[in-house]
Design an enzyme around this catalytic site. Structure first.
Site, mmCIF file in Angstrom:
data_model
loop_
_atom_site.group_PDB
_atom_site.id
_atom_site.type_symbol
_atom_site.label_atom_id
_atom_site.label_comp_id
_atom_site.label_asym_id
_atom_site.label_seq_id
_atom_site.Cartn_x
_atom_site.Cartn_y
_atom_site.Cartn_z
ATOM 1 N N ASP A 9 0.819 -1.208 0.000
ATOM 2 C CA ASP A 9 0.000 0.000 0.000
ATOM 3 C C ASP A 9 0.859 1.267 0.000
ATOM 4 O O ASP A 9 1.977 1.269 0.525
ATOM 5 C CB ASP A 9 -0.908 -0.030 1.240
ATOM 6 C CG ASP A 9 -2.100 0.906 1.091
ATOM 7 O OD1 ASP A 9 -2.275 1.495 0.011
ATOM 8 O OD2 ASP A 9 -2.848 1.054 2.073
ATOM 9 N N ASN A 57 -10.560 -2.698 -6.510
ATOM 10 C CA ASN A 57 -9.735 -1.813 -7.345
ATOM 11 C C ASN A 57 -10.328 -1.559 -8.740
ATOM 12 O O ASN A 57 -9.946 -0.599 -9.413
ATOM 13 C CB ASN A 57 -8.307 -2.357 -7.497
ATOM 14 C CG ASN A 57 -7.452 -2.170 -6.261
ATOM 15 O OD1 ASN A 57 -6.468 -2.876 -6.054
ATOM 16 N ND2 ASN A 57 -7.815 -1.211 -5.405
#
Ligand code: FPP
Length: 225
Positions: A9, A57
């Site tokens: 991340d 996503n």
């Protein structure tokens, strides 16, 4: 440690901090992955699973989704010889049917070409932990409609039943969530969180995570004598 898993991340925030495009952050993230795979092998780890693209996503901008898919496609096409030379077995885990036919074909080709590798790199693509559990439940129901469901029987229907559960899950960039990553497999995993953005994750950070893990006492729900 046999299996390390990572939620990579902070690519977007890294890019912003460096006045770059988000896709540049993902590109730097792919380079960090190459580095960390090397550290894993030096440390004797056998499996590395990374969260590259979640079921959520797909909701990102079209430009970012396209950029990530072409980065992935380029990675698959350009890394084949290097992965084979380093005895790395490439695996993709997730709802692969969501990916384009072109990428699915490239993935299948790379999985086949690297199948004898001793170190496994599992890349989670269009992956969601709840999706995996639902997909496994449906697959079980189709295969064994009258069977008794046990934890062991269920496990066989997960995306990669032959890969052991992760011992440690690292999440970078200061977020303290699991975000639907390896829900079933993480039941007894340790977690390590760091504020460092994924593209900046280097050897020093890797060693810190390994040291923190080594200090943990893993009881797996039992008692130590
Ligand atoms: C999270 O950062 C990262 C991703 C959604 C993509 C991860 C992909 C890679 C590291 C590279 C591709 C991998 C391979 C195998 C080629 P973010 O975009 O959520 O960052 P932010 O929270 O700072 O915006």
């Amino acid at each position: 440690m046999e299996h390390l898993a990572i939620i990579m991340d902070g690519n977007g925030r890294w890019a912003k901090a460096h006045n770059k495009l988000r896709i540049d952050g993902h590109r730097a993230g792919a380079e960090a992955l190459d580095r960390v795979m090397h550290y894993c092998r030096e440390a004797g780890i056998k499996y590395l699973t990374v969260y590259a693209f979640s079921t959520e996503n797909w909701k990102r901008s079209k430009a970012e989704v396209t950029g990530l898919m072409s980065l992935l496609s380029r990675y698959i096409r350009s890394k084949k010889d290097e992965l084979i030379a380093n005895s790395v077995r490439f695996r993709a885990v997730g709802r692969l049917a969501d990916l384009s036919a072109k990428i699915r074909k490239e993935i299948a080709g790379l999985e086949e070409a690297t199948k004898d590798g001793e170190f496994t790199l599992a890349v989670a693509l269009s992956y969601g932990g709840r999706a995996e559990i639902v997909d496994a439940a449906n697959a079980w129901r189709r295969a064994d409609p009258d069977g008794e469901l046990t934890e062991e029987a269920f496990r066989a229907y997960l995306y990669a039943p032959d890969i052991p559960d992760p011992d440690l899950i690292i999440r970078t960039s200061g977020e303290l969530r699991t975000s639907n990553f390896l829900l079933w497999e993480s039941a007894y995993s340790e977690y390590y969180f760091t504020d460092v953005f994924w593209p900046d994750f280097g050897k020093e950070e890797f060693d810190k995570a390994m040291m923190a893990y080594a200090k943990r006492e893993r009881r797996m729900g039992g008692r130590l004598k």
